[in-house]
Every structure is written in C-alpha cells, then in structure tokens.
Scaffold this active site. Structure first.
Site, short mmCIF file in Angstrom:
data_model
loop_
_atom_site.label_atom_id
_atom_site.label_comp_id
_atom_site.label_asym_id
_atom_site.label_seq_id
_atom_site.Cartn_x
_atom_site.Cartn_y
_atom_site.Cartn_z
N PRO A 14 0.26 -1.15 0.16
CA PRO A 14 -0.09 -0.05 -0.25
C PRO A 14 0.51 1.16 0.30
CG PRO A 14 -0.92 -0.96 1.48
CD PRO A 14 -0.06 -2.02 1.02
N ASN A 15 0.22 2.35 -0.62
CA ASN A 15 1.17 3.51 -1.10
C ASN A 15 1.82 3.80 -1.59
OD1 ASN A 15 -1.40 4.91 0.63
ND2 ASN A 15 -1.11 3.47 2.35
N ARG A 22 5.27 11.21 -1.95
CA ARG A 22 4.73 10.62 -0.68
C ARG A 22 6.38 10.85 0.18
NH1 ARG A 22 4.54 4.05 1.81
NH2 ARG A 22 3.56 5.19 3.49
N TYR A 27 11.12 8.83 2.23
CA TYR A 27 11.60 7.83 0.68
C TYR A 27 12.10 7.96 -0.39
CZ TYR A 27 7.74 5.52 3.89
OH TYR A 27 7.08 4.91 4.82
N ASN A 78 7.86 -5.71 -0.12
CA ASN A 78 7.69 -4.34 0.80
C ASN A 78 6.60 -4.26 0.82
OD1 ASN A 78 8.06 -1.85 1.84
ND2 ASN A 78 8.59 -0.95 0.77
N ALA A 81 2.61 -1.12 5.76
CA ALA A 81 2.30 -0.60 6.32
C ALA A 81 1.90 -2.19 6.88
CB ALA A 81 1.11 0.45 6.47
N GLU A 102 11.86 -9.91 2.72
CA GLU A 102 10.99 -8.68 3.28
C GLU A 102 11.74 -7.27 2.90
OE1 GLU A 102 9.10 -8.90 7.10
OE2 GLU A 102 9.77 -6.52 8.01
N HIS A 104 12.28 -3.61 2.71
CA HIS A 104 12.07 -1.69 3.26
C HIS A 104 12.50 -0.69 2.69
CE1 HIS A 104 9.01 -3.09 5.71
NE2 HIS A 104 9.56 -3.96 6.42
N ARG A 111 11.67 4.30 13.42
CA ARG A 111 11.28 5.59 12.85
C ARG A 111 10.57 5.46 13.80
NH1 ARG A 111 9.04 4.94 7.34
NH2 ARG A 111 7.96 6.79 7.90
C1 DQA Z 1 8.21 1.06 4.46
C2 DQA Z 1 7.80 1.42 6.02
C3 DQA Z 1 6.44 0.66 6.60
O1 DQA Z 1 6.17 0.83 7.85
C4 DQA Z 1 5.24 1.74 5.19
O2 DQA Z 1 3.93 1.98 6.23
C5 DQA Z 1 5.76 2.10 4.43
C6 DQA Z 1 6.55 1.76 3.67
C7 DQA Z 1 9.03 1.49 3.72
O3 DQA Z 1 9.64 0.64 2.45
O4 DQA Z 1 10.24 1.77 4.57
O5 DQA Z 1 4.46 2.43 3.45
O6 DQA Z 1 7.88 -0.50 4.33
#
Ligand code: DQA
Length: 149
Positions: A14-15, A22, A27, A78, A81, A102, A104, A111
């Site tokens: 998501p996102n 964003r 990021y 990835n 959230a 996994e 990120h 954070r």
């Molecule tokens: C994320 C870290 C997550 O906590 C966050 O919700 C994201 C992006 C990252 O790539 O740093 O959407 O996965």
C-alpha cells in the site's frame, strides 16, 4: 533456486504507488516506475526474470502470491504498512513456501515504535531495510545466494 531459471516475484504494498511525492524526506524522490526500472535492469544483469506488482489491497497481494506459487522461485516483498499487522499476508507467504525476503526503503528500526514490529519477518529468509532501492537489489541477491550455499 535452480541455477537455470531464476524467477522472482517483486511485490510492493500500500501507498508505494505514491513514491516520489510521498514523504520524500523519508522515502526519497524516486518514483515507483523509476524504482521498478532499476529493479528490472539489475535483474536482467543477473539473468533473473522478474514480475513486479504494486497493490494497495491486502487481498490482491495475497492473490498474487497464491497465483505465482508455480512460477516464483523467490519473492521480494515490501509489504509497507501491512508489515506491521497482516497475519493474512504472513500466512500467504508461509503457505506457498517460496523463499521470501522482506524489504523496506526506510529504516523501520529508527522510526515510530509501531514500525519496529514485523509479523512477516519470521516467515522470511531475511529482512533488509533502510537502503532505499538497494534494499530490493540486495533482496534479490540474497535469494540468489540461497541456492549457492
Ligand atoms: C515501508 C515502511 C513501512 O513502515 C511503511 O508503512 C511503508 C513503507 C518502507 O519501505 O520503508 O509504507 O515499508
């Protein structure tokens, strides 16, 4: 993974479609399209076939994992959230039994406290965070290394 056919599924949660605009201070300014192009370039240099998807929907990500059970030899995900609370996604990774990493972009250890917990990590062969694009590339490398050892 067999040395003859490297097929890796790359999933963005998501996102991540909003990358570039964003929270760029967290990021970076690279868009998802740019990120994907770099992943594809790197994969090609390693003779890896990648299929890359992004979804804002937990169920869609689960469907994609299920649908690639016979195709993917590795998964780089990835979960965004969903990392922090999706037992359904965790169960999907465990169910297919495909080596999964996994990843990120940001350093989730430094954070908000809720980001330190991953419910996905335990069913993965590794977790890489805080390296931006490199988190994904190292994720691919980690999967390739799995078979060589
Ligand atoms: C994320 C870290 C997550 O906590 C966050 O919700 C994201 C992006 C990252 O790539 O740093 O959407 O996965």
């Amino acid at each position: 993974m067999s040395s003859h056919h490297h097929r890796i599924l790359v999933l963005h949660g998501p996102n991540l479609n909003l990358l570039g605009r964003r929270e760029p201070e967290v990021y970076g300014t690279m868009t998802l399209a740019e990120l994907n192009r770099e992943i594809e370039r790197f994969a090609a240099s390693k003779r890896v076939k990648v299929r890359i998807y992004q979804s804002n929907h937990e169920g869609k990500l689960i469907d994609l994992i299920n649908e690639h059970v016979d195709w993917a030899e590795g998964i780089v995900i990835n979960p965004a959230a969903l990392t922090h609370y999706s037992y359904a996604l965790r169960d999907a990774v465990a169910a297919v039994g495909i080596p999964t990493v996994e990843v990120h972009l940001s350093d989730i250890e430094r954070r908000e406290p809720f980001r330190r917990r991953s419910v996905i990590k335990q069913v993965c062969v590794g977790q890489i965070h805080g390296k931006g694009l490199q988190s994904y590339l190292r994720g691919i490398e980690l999967l390739l290394g799995e078979e060589e050892g």
